[in-house]
Design a protein around this motif. Structure first.
Motif, short mmCIF file in Angstrom:
data_model
loop_
_atom_site.label_atom_id
_atom_site.label_comp_id
_atom_site.label_asym_id
_atom_site.label_seq_id
_atom_site.Cartn_x
_atom_site.Cartn_y
_atom_site.Cartn_z
N HIS A 1 76.19 14.96 25.33
CA HIS A 1 76.86 14.21 26.42
C HIS A 1 75.76 13.41 27.28
O HIS A 1 74.70 14.15 27.71
N ASN A 2 76.19 12.33 27.47
CA ASN A 2 75.27 11.55 28.61
C ASN A 2 73.85 11.32 27.98
O ASN A 2 72.83 11.54 28.70
N PHE B 1 75.65 20.65 34.44
CA PHE B 1 76.02 19.45 34.14
C PHE B 1 76.52 18.48 35.27
O PHE B 1 76.20 17.30 35.69
N ASN B 2 77.28 19.21 36.25
CA ASN B 2 77.91 18.28 37.35
C ASN B 2 76.87 18.16 38.41
O ASN B 2 76.74 16.82 38.81
N LYS B 3 75.61 19.01 38.44
CA LYS B 3 74.65 18.75 39.06
C LYS B 3 73.46 17.78 38.85
O LYS B 3 72.96 16.80 39.61
N TYR B 4 73.25 17.74 37.53
CA TYR B 4 72.21 16.91 36.86
C TYR B 4 72.56 15.96 35.99
O TYR B 4 72.02 15.18 35.62
N LYS B 5 73.93 15.90 35.89
CA LYS B 5 74.46 14.60 34.88
C LYS B 5 74.28 14.78 33.36
O LYS B 5 74.65 14.01 32.68
N ARG B 6 73.40 15.85 33.08
CA ARG B 6 72.80 15.68 31.73
C ARG B 6 72.13 17.13 31.44
O ARG B 6 71.72 17.47 32.56
#
Length: 328
Positions: free
Chosen positions: A176-177, A115-120
């Motif tokens: 999320h996102n 999630f931190n790397k790809y944001k979703r």
């Protein structure tokens, strides 16, 4: 429609069986973020390649660090990401993280880092599995001395507990996102042993029945727009040439009898088709050779025949009461 089913009438049946015909287009997976637990070998590695080939970003979790690093590096090499110079650089096509599916914190770390790397995260697939045949729980040769040694629980730990861990965490991260109307899904790997008895693998079979039960228990709850709006499905491969699934003697006899054999790519193509088809929720794909059939629809459609008309009606009424009472 990205993937579809077509009626296929079997001999002496008279009832249509839904044969699944996967069609995979680049636009179905392009720019999607797919987390694959068990993506370092076999079916999982083939699915990683298919997704990357069609423009997806793939996060690979597996206990096999050597193969996992290799698969991720090959995907980055074969399908590089091209960023717009005027925009922030895009993340890598694939990333690997060593993950022990039986360790809750290890699975949670995989989701955190993805999630931190790809944001979703758009889709989550659990292909990790274990089949231990060297130490049968119910060996006929067991005696009063040998029974005192506790048997291995690895098949339960990997196939069922690990799948429960991943599904629980995925149900939160997938929310999320996400924009309005964006497809999200969870794809679990059961097996033909998840719905049909298979000799010699009792604990493995129990764990795969558990995976089927998990999907069935969540398909109405997850897909509800008032809950998570997440699709959940299962893949049920039959005999698949993964290199360590069956003894050579079984494989030879299987081939001699002319029974269908699937390659990891065959199963991966069906899996990718399920990921792409937004109409599929609560489906189970039985994969034999290069073909697949959806089995849940026929089980429900024919319930009054195998259970009986009156018990089927009573069961439906009771299930409705339970659903409404528990929802309230």
């Amino acid at each position: 429609m990205i993937a579809k089913t077509e009626p296929c009438v079997e001999a002496n049946s008279g009832a249509p069986v839904a044969q699944f015909l996967p069609e995979i287009y680049k636009e179905s997976l392009d720019e999607k973020v797919i987390l694959i637990v068990g993506g370092a070998n076999g079916i999982g590695a083939s699915l990683v390649g298919l997704c990357c080939q069609n423009g997806a970003y793939v996060s690979i979790g597996d206990i096999d660090a050597v193969r996992g690093d290799y698969v991720a590096s090959k995907c980055i090499e074969h399908w590089p990401v091209h960023s717009d110079p005027a925009l922030p650089p895009k993340p890598p096509r694939a990333a690997f993280q060593r993950t022990d599916v039986t360790d809750y914190q290890s699975v949670l770390d995989l989701f955190d880092n993805t999630f931190n790397k790809y944001k979703r995260i758009d889709h989550v697939v659990v292909t990790a599995g274990s089949t231990e045949t060297e130490e049968p729980w119910f060996d006929h040769a067991l005696n009063l001395t040998e029974i005192r040694k506790p048997p291995s629980s690895r098949d339960i730990d990997v196939n069922l507990i690990g799948t429960l861990y991943v599904t629980r965490i995925a149900s939160v991260y997938l929310r999320h996102n996400r924009g309005p109307g964006v497809d999200r899904s969870i794809l679990l790997f059961s097996c033909s042993a998840g719905f049909k008895e298979t000799p010699g693998v009792s604990v493995y079979q129990a764990s795969k029945h558990g995976v089927q039960g998990l999907m069935r228990s969540l398909r109405a709850n997850f897909s509800s727009p008032y809950k998570h709006s997440i699709r959940i499905n299962t893949i049920c491969p039959w005999m698949t040439l993964t290199g360590n699934s069956f003894p050579k003697s079984v494989e030879d006899r299987w081939t001699k009898e002319g029974l269908p054999l699937s390659t990891p790519l065959d199963v991966a193509q069906v899996s990718a088709g399920v990921l792409c088809d937004q109409s599929l929720n609560g489906a189970s794909m039985f994969v034999a050779g290069t073909r697949a059939w959806e089995i849940e629809g026929n089980m429900e459609r024919l319930e009054s025949q195998w259970l009986g008309e009156e018990p089927s009606q009573t069961l439906a009424q009771g299930q409705k009461v339970l659903q409404e009472a528990l929802a309230a």
